[in-house]
Design an enzyme around this catalytic site. Structure first.
Site, PDB file in Angstrom:
ATOM      1  N   ALA A   1      34.561  30.964  43.945  1.00  0.00           N
ATOM      2  CA  ALA A   1      35.609  30.393  44.790  1.00  0.00           C
ATOM      3  C   ALA A   1      35.096  29.272  45.689  1.00  0.00           C
ATOM      4  CB  ALA A   1      36.245  31.504  45.625  1.00  0.00           C
TER       5      ALA A   1
ATOM      6  N   ASN B   1      21.337  40.359  52.151  1.00  0.00           N
ATOM      7  CA  ASN B   1      22.089  40.033  53.362  1.00  0.00           C
ATOM      8  C   ASN B   1      22.787  41.250  53.970  1.00  0.00           C
ATOM      9  OD1 ASN B   1      22.856  37.396  51.289  1.00  0.00           O
ATOM     10  ND2 ASN B   1      21.674  37.049  53.138  1.00  0.00           N
TER      11      ASN B   1
ATOM     12  N   GLU C   1      22.115  37.066  59.218  1.00  0.00           N
ATOM     13  CA  GLU C   1      22.287  37.149  57.753  1.00  0.00           C
ATOM     14  C   GLU C   1      21.315  38.143  57.123  1.00  0.00           C
ATOM     15  OE1 GLU C   1      24.360  34.777  55.583  1.00  0.00           O
ATOM     16  OE2 GLU C   1      25.505  34.389  57.388  1.00  0.00           O
TER      17      GLU C   1
ATOM     18  N   HIS D   1      19.338  29.948  53.493  1.00  0.00           N
ATOM     19  CA  HIS D   1      18.589  31.102  54.016  1.00  0.00           C
ATOM     20  C   HIS D   1      17.103  30.803  53.833  1.00  0.00           C
ATOM     21  CE1 HIS D   1      22.100  34.010  52.887  1.00  0.00           C
ATOM     22  NE2 HIS D   1      22.117  33.813  54.191  1.00  0.00           N
TER      23      HIS D   1
ATOM     24  N   CYS E   1      17.885  37.678  46.344  1.00  0.00           N
ATOM     25  CA  CYS E   1      19.148  37.866  47.074  1.00  0.00           C
ATOM     26  C   CYS E   1      19.786  39.198  46.709  1.00  0.00           C
ATOM     27  CB  CYS E   1      20.160  36.791  46.704  1.00  0.00           C
ATOM     28  SG  CYS E   1      19.662  35.131  47.097  1.00  0.00           S
TER      29      CYS E   1
HETATM   30  O1  SUG Z   1      26.114  33.940  51.220  1.00  0.00           O
HETATM   31  N1  SUG Z   1      27.204  33.181  47.965  1.00  0.00           N
HETATM   32  C1  SUG Z   1      26.267  33.872  48.837  1.00  0.00           C
HETATM   33  C2  SUG Z   1      24.881  33.895  48.235  1.00  0.00           C
HETATM   34  C3  SUG Z   1      23.941  34.751  49.036  1.00  0.00           C
HETATM   35  C4  SUG Z   1      22.528  34.609  48.604  1.00  0.00           C
HETATM   36  N2  SUG Z   1      21.683  35.462  49.351  1.00  0.00           N
HETATM   37  C5  SUG Z   1      20.429  35.168  49.774  1.00  0.00           C
HETATM   38  N3  SUG Z   1      19.942  33.962  49.722  1.00  0.00           N
HETATM   39  N4  SUG Z   1      19.745  36.115  50.290  1.00  0.00           N
HETATM   40  C6  SUG Z   1      26.240  33.221  50.216  1.00  0.00           C
HETATM   41  O2  SUG Z   1      26.307  31.985  50.280  1.00  0.00           O
HETATM   42  C7  SUG Z   1      29.405  32.473  47.202  1.00  0.00           C
HETATM   43  C8  SUG Z   1      30.770  33.090  46.998  1.00  0.00           C
HETATM   44  C9  SUG Z   1      31.776  32.140  46.388  1.00  0.00           C
HETATM   45  O3  SUG Z   1      31.645  30.936  46.580  1.00  0.00           O
HETATM   46  O4  SUG Z   1      32.705  32.639  45.738  1.00  0.00           O
HETATM   47  C10 SUG Z   1      28.520  33.297  48.129  1.00  0.00           C
HETATM   48  O5  SUG Z   1      29.017  33.997  48.972  1.00  0.00           O
END
Ligand code: SUG
Length: 435
Positions: free
Chosen positions: A19, A110, A174, A250, A372
């Site tokens: 999304a 997270n 986070e 992050h 992640c």
């Molecule tokens: O928070 N993506 C997550 C990815 C998290 C990665 N985690 C670490 N680096 N530890 C975020 O950005 C995308 C959802 C979307 O676009 O539908 C999302 O939430």
């Protein structure tokens, strides 16, 4: 049972979709409105868990959160039957529907910041669930994740699951994506290394210009206080703001540490040289051996390649024989600069003896690599027995989960499919069966 590190991975939920909800996360933006495959995403995640388990490393699972989160839609003013809520949200703004359908709790790095009992003054394992206030869809996770962690770790004599920090910009947190625990052994006190994106109350401190710095110094300091950490063994460092603007949302997108190893990039930290010196000095003062730092220059690995390969989002794992394995996303094999870096890791002085590449493309397309997808939890003998047991990955549970995914997950999910109330019905059925 020796004290050891358990990896808790989030099971990818049945509504995994693209999304474009996370500003500053380049993969999320790039794949906005692409068609996802919840089934392949979940299978890729489960295969990684099985791979880690087969290395002889303890692996656990965390359940997906029930979606859609209709309470959220009610809280922001929609009313009616479940199907009406969905249609109204879609009409008002399809983004709101995507928010309540997000499967983002799959990225369990997270979920919380975790300090092993050996680092905490009261000897208990401390966990602070992340408030995830930087992104609306992720902020919905905090309350539910707190509930899950409390049910996994419910013995108050062994575990302390705190409330998330106050949900404000000043305390934006986070979780473990910005926290690294270093030290040769799990039983002795280690060094806890906190990396923040912004120093909220200091207007003169450097800040990213384009994208948000999702972790504040104030949040990291609050966690260190709550977890009863030794100030002499807690280090706080700022992320390089230019790296955040290049898509490093992050710290775990630009650095990874484990026991006596730290892999980083020359753009990892704002005061790079001073931060690495401080880490080395504190490490040598605390332990008999040295911290092995492998740092990469922008010439070797341009920041753009660091972000698209997710090299630093690899998992470093210690096998039972003490040797280490680096579990990289498959993109590290196909991007030549990143591949060369993995070769240098193997050649340089550190305990990593093997590198492997796993296909996690479905999660990677939303900015989530191997690291992640996992939350590291160091547990001693009593804590291993005292935690909830059903989440430990056995061959039996692995096979059950594969079957469950096969039965309940769609092969494809397009953005407008979220509008179909049948998706909600399918999700309820899946979650009910998971129990
Ligand atoms: O928070 N993506 C997550 C990815 C998290 C990665 N985690 C670490 N680096 N530890 C975020 O950005 C995308 C959802 C979307 O676009 O539908 C999302 O939430």
């Amino acid at each position: 049972m020796p004290t050891q590190e358990f990896n808790f991975d989030g099971i990818v939920g049945p509504t995994h979709n693209y999304a474009g909800l996370s500003r500053g996360n380049i993969a999320s933006t790039r794949h906005q409105r692409a068609v996802s495959s919840p089934k392949s995403a979940a299978i890729q995640g489960l295969r990684k868990m099985k791979f880690v388990r087969d290395l002889g490393i303890e692996q656990c699972v965390m359940p997906p959160l029930p979606r859609p989160n209709l309470d959220f839609l009610r809280r922001i003013g929609f009313a009616g039957t479940d199907a009406e809520l969905i249609e109204q949200a879609y009409q008002a703004d399809p983004v709101l529907l995507a928010v309540c359908y997000s499967a983002s709790n799959m990225w369990s790095a997270n979920a919380a910041t975790v300090s092993p009992g050996s680092d905490c003054r009261d000897g208990r394992l401390h966990l602070t669930p992340a408030n995830l206030t930087s992104n609306l869809h992720r902020s919905l996770e905090a309350v539910e994740t707190t509930g899950i962690l409390r049910s996994l770790f419910d013995d108050r004599s062994l575990f302390q699951v705190h409330d998330p920090l106050p949900a404000t910009m000043a305390m934006s947190d986070e979780g473990a994506a910005n926290h690294t625990r270093l030290g040769p052994s799990w039983d002795e006190p280690g060094i806890e290394f906190f990396v923040y994106g912004t120093e909220y109350f200091n207007a003169t401190a450097p800040r990213p210009k384009k994208f948000p710095g999702r972790q504040t110094l104030q949040a990291s300091q609050a966690i260190a206080r709550r977890h009863l950490l030794d100030p002499d063994r807690s280090i706080f460092a700022q992320q390089n703001p230019a790296a955040i603007d290049a898509g490093v949302f992050h710290n775990d997108v630009i650095a990874v540490g484990h026991q006596n190893v730290l892999l980083c990039h020359e753009m990892s930290f704002h005061h790079q040289a001073a931060t690495l010196e401080m880490l080395k000095a504190r490490y040598t003062a605390s332990f008999a051996d040295e911290l092995q730092i492998v740092s990469f220059s922008s010439a070797e690995l341009p920041i753009h390649d660091a972000v698209s390969s997710y090299l630093f989002n690899s998992q470093i794992l210690t096998r039972p024989d003490g040797t280490m394995v680096l579990v990289c996303p498959a993109e590290c094999e196909s991007i030549p600069t990143a591949k060369k870096c993995t070769e240098r890791i193997l050649q340089s002085n550190n305990p990593i003896e093997e590198v492997c590449f796993l296909d996690l493309r479905q999660s990677m397309n939303n900015g989530g690599g191997p690291a992640c997808l996992r939350l590291r939890v160091v547990l001693n003998d009593r804590q291993q027995t005292g935690m909830h047991q059903r989440v430990r990955l056995t061959d039996e549970l692995y096979n059950q989960l594969l079957q469950w995914v096969d039965q309940h997950y769609r092969d494809e999910l397009a953005p407008d499919d979220l509008r179909d109330p049948q998706l909600m019905v399918e999700n309820h059925a899946a979650m009910e069966q998971l129990g």
